[in-house]
Scaffold this motif. Structure first.
Motif, PDB file in Angstrom:
ATOM      1  N   GLY A   1       0.992  -1.356  -0.373  1.00  0.00           N
ATOM      2  CA  GLY A   1      -0.283  -0.051   0.194  1.00  0.00           C
ATOM      3  C   GLY A   1       0.847   1.284  -0.191  1.00  0.00           C
ATOM      4  O   GLY A   1       0.778   2.354  -0.295  1.00  0.00           O
ATOM      5  N   SER A   2       1.691   1.692   0.724  1.00  0.00           N
ATOM      6  CA  SER A   2       3.151   1.954   0.788  1.00  0.00           C
ATOM      7  C   SER A   2       3.348   2.410  -0.592  1.00  0.00           C
ATOM      8  O   SER A   2       3.096   3.916  -0.407  1.00  0.00           O
ATOM      9  N   PHE A   3       3.848   1.566  -1.299  1.00  0.00           N
ATOM     10  CA  PHE A   3       4.436   2.007  -2.528  1.00  0.00           C
ATOM     11  C   PHE A   3       3.044   2.496  -3.275  1.00  0.00           C
ATOM     12  O   PHE A   3       3.735   3.411  -3.857  1.00  0.00           O
ATOM     13  N   ILE A   4       2.219   1.738  -3.126  1.00  0.00           N
ATOM     14  CA  ILE A   4       1.259   2.670  -4.411  1.00  0.00           C
ATOM     15  C   ILE A   4       1.084   3.840  -4.055  1.00  0.00           C
ATOM     16  O   ILE A   4       0.634   4.850  -5.205  1.00  0.00           O
ATOM     17  N   TRP A   5       1.296   4.251  -2.615  1.00  0.00           N
ATOM     18  CA  TRP A   5       0.553   5.819  -2.611  1.00  0.00           C
ATOM     19  C   TRP A   5       2.392   6.872  -2.849  1.00  0.00           C
ATOM     20  O   TRP A   5       1.407   7.922  -2.881  1.00  0.00           O
ATOM     21  N   SER A   6       3.336   6.270  -2.767  1.00  0.00           N
ATOM     22  CA  SER A   6       4.385   7.114  -3.216  1.00  0.00           C
ATOM     23  C   SER A   6       3.829   7.572  -4.445  1.00  0.00           C
ATOM     24  O   SER A   6       4.784   7.740  -5.038  1.00  0.00           O
ATOM     25  N   ARG A   7       3.382   6.540  -5.150  1.00  0.00           N
ATOM     26  CA  ARG A   7       3.772   6.423  -6.715  1.00  0.00           C
ATOM     27  C   ARG A   7       2.378   7.565  -7.159  1.00  0.00           C
ATOM     28  O   ARG A   7       2.197   8.000  -8.652  1.00  0.00           O
ATOM     29  N   ILE A   8       1.467   7.506  -6.306  1.00  0.00           N
ATOM     30  CA  ILE A   8       0.452   9.141  -6.958  1.00  0.00           C
ATOM     31  C   ILE A   8       1.102   9.906  -6.932  1.00  0.00           C
ATOM     32  O   ILE A   8       1.547  10.767  -6.121  1.00  0.00           O
ATOM     33  N   ASP A   9       1.463  10.571  -8.239  1.00  0.00           N
ATOM     34  CA  ASP A   9       0.992  11.987  -8.124  1.00  0.00           C
ATOM     35  C   ASP A   9       0.316  12.733  -8.659  1.00  0.00           C
ATOM     36  O   ASP A   9       0.018  13.865  -9.191  1.00  0.00           O
ATOM     37  N   GLY A  10      -0.325  12.939  -8.863  1.00  0.00           N
ATOM     38  CA  GLY A  10      -2.287  13.463  -9.138  1.00  0.00           C
ATOM     39  C   GLY A  10      -1.604  13.193 -10.973  1.00  0.00           C
ATOM     40  O   GLY A  10      -2.876  14.187 -11.782  1.00  0.00           O
ATOM     41  N   LYS A  11      -0.826  12.750 -11.553  1.00  0.00           N
ATOM     42  CA  LYS A  11      -1.085  12.136 -13.010  1.00  0.00           C
ATOM     43  C   LYS A  11      -1.093  10.699 -13.351  1.00  0.00           C
ATOM     44  O   LYS A  11      -1.863  10.190 -14.510  1.00  0.00           O
ATOM     45  N   THR A  12      -0.892  10.182 -12.844  1.00  0.00           N
ATOM     46  CA  THR A  12      -0.553   8.687 -12.895  1.00  0.00           C
ATOM     47  C   THR A  12      -2.315   7.808 -13.126  1.00  0.00           C
ATOM     48  O   THR A  12      -2.454   8.457 -11.655  1.00  0.00           O
ATOM     49  N   THR A  13      -2.709   7.293 -13.801  1.00  0.00           N
ATOM     50  CA  THR A  13      -3.956   6.413 -14.538  1.00  0.00           C
ATOM     51  C   THR A  13      -3.519   4.840 -13.025  1.00  0.00           C
ATOM     52  O   THR A  13      -2.667   4.601 -12.547  1.00  0.00           O
ATOM     53  N   LEU A  14      -5.160   5.005 -12.885  1.00  0.00           N
ATOM     54  CA  LEU A  14      -4.958   3.666 -12.108  1.00  0.00           C
ATOM     55  C   LEU A  14      -4.243   1.725 -13.103  1.00  0.00           C
ATOM     56  O   LEU A  14      -3.430   1.632 -12.397  1.00  0.00           O
ATOM     57  N   GLU A  15      -4.457   2.485 -14.222  1.00  0.00           N
ATOM     58  CA  GLU A  15      -3.391   1.261 -14.844  1.00  0.00           C
ATOM     59  C   GLU A  15      -2.126   1.696 -15.047  1.00  0.00           C
ATOM     60  O   GLU A  15      -1.567   0.302 -15.225  1.00  0.00           O
ATOM     61  N   GLY A  16      -1.709   3.053 -15.048  1.00  0.00           N
ATOM     62  CA  GLY A  16      -0.003   3.257 -15.140  1.00  0.00           C
ATOM     63  C   GLY A  16      -0.111   2.812 -13.505  1.00  0.00           C
ATOM     64  O   GLY A  16       1.557   1.964 -13.184  1.00  0.00           O
TER      65      GLY A  16
END
Lengths: 91, 288
Positions: free
Chosen positions: A39-54
């Motif tokens: 979960g932390s990995f996903i959180w760290s990759r949320i940048d306001g641009k990347t889609t769920l697919e990304g």
């Protein structure tokens, strides 16, 4: 929510990473949520641009994630974060 | 606001002396009996609180917290939806305070104490020394300090009662200080309802997050769980002129993590007998 949705972090919490865990705390000091390593990995990759697919692609590149069910798991995970007001999902 | 002072009560928390100037001598005497804080004549007051009561004001709901919903603007503050309000200029170290009179008697004094916690944190010395207050009972056992913390109902007062053979620093609020490369736990005068306090301090040997259990058992807690548990028990380090913000929460996290770097944190489940000390001696290796 669909795989083209874009999660955006909401900044009304204090977020602290301790070891592999990410902890979200409100103003009262109550822990609202904690994320494990994945979960932390996903959180760290949320940048306001990347889609769920990304995000799913990044997750598969990092972890040995089974193809079946992983999109549903990711959608459920982000749905929970949205419910707690931790992210907002842009369609 | 006009404040007619008739008497003063001084309380000492660590090296900070809070002087409460009361509008009636009877109130000052009541505070002295409640806090029973040993302050020397030679101790200089760090912060002066000029107290006035608001007996006929609007009857507001008494809140549980004077930290949440606090507002601070241009030297004026309100806490608890207005049950407590006053003027304070940062760094000037004197406060004009008007308090709903209900907060100054009976069990509600415990709510008023939350203002005094903020007065304590207004002393810059406490920031520089990294001192903080924690909801905990504190006990000195064989010369070593132990802190027992947890939410309301977890057993802090029970631990204090069961530890009566040892010096008990407080059963509700203790002071933790980082000093000279060590961590110390100290007495505070808070929760004056508990009279069997010992004014002392000791190097902190362990912190226990307590819960009632079917037998005595101790488990080392992982870092993240301990931090989040401590987060909720450390009294927010904000002065009178500050409101809680994300920075406050970050600061509490920092304090919790600094504490864990120096002192082990355990989960302690206990039953209502003093046998948990045998477990503590075994796990923490305290020599008799």
């Amino acid at each position: 929510m669909n795989m083209k949705s874009i999660p955006v972090k909401q900044d009304c919490f204090t977020v602290r990473v301790i070891d592999d865990e990410t902890i979200f705390v409100n103003e009262k000091g109550d822990m609202l949520h904690s994320l494990n390593e994945t979960g932390s990995f996903i959180w760290s990759r949320i940048d306001g641009k990347t889609t769920l697919e990304g995000l799913l692609g990044l997750l598969r590149a990092e972890y040995d994630v089974p193809a079946a069910g992983s999109a549903e798991d990711l959608t459920r995970f982000l749905g929970e974060l949205e419910e707690k007001g931790i992210v907002r999902l842009l369609e | 606001m006009d404040v007619n002072n008739e008497g003063a009560c001084r309380i000492k928390v660590g090296s900070t002396v809070i002087e409460i100037q009361c509008p009636a001598r009877g109130l000052a005497e009541r505070f002295k009996r409640y806090f029973r804080s040993p302050v020397e004549e030679s101790d200089t007051s760090t912060i002066a609180v000029f107290l006035d009561t608001d007996a006929n004001g609007k009857r507001r709901r008494i809140p549980d917290s004077l930290f949440i919903g606090k507002s601070v603007e241009k030297g004026f503050f309100t806490m608890g939806g207005g049950v407590l309000r006053g003027d304070y200029v940062s760094g000037k170290m004197d406060v004009k305070l008007r308090v709903d009179a209900r907060l100054l008697s009976g069990r509600l004094v415990r709510i008023f104490e939350q203002f005094l916690y903020q007065a304590f944190y207004s002393d810059p010395v406490n920031r520089s020394r990294n001192s903080f207050l924690i909801h905990a009972s504190g006990v000195i056992h064989n010369g070593k300090g132990f802190v027992f913390t947890g939410p309301s109902g977890s057993g802090k007062s029970t631990i204090a009662k069961l530890s009566a053979e040892n010096p008990v620093l407080n059963d509700e609020i203790c002071l933790v200080t980082f000093e000279g490369g060590r961590v110390w736990v100290s007495y505070t005068p808070f929760n004056g309802f508990f009279k069997k306090k010992t004014e002392s301090r000791a190097p902190l040997n362990a912190v226990f997050l307590i819960s009632h259990g079917k037998k005595h058992s101790i488990l080392r807690m992982d870092h993240a769980k301990a931090s989040t548990a401590l987060l909720q028990q450390i009294v927010p380090p904000i002065g009178i002129d500050e409101a809680i913000s994300g920075d406050t929460i970050s600061r509490i996290f920092d304090l919790a993590e600094s504490l864990q770097k120096k002192v082990p944190v355990y989960g302690l489940a206990f039953t209502r007998d003093a046998g948990f000390w045998n477990e503590i001696d075994r796990v923490c290796g305290v020599d008799r």
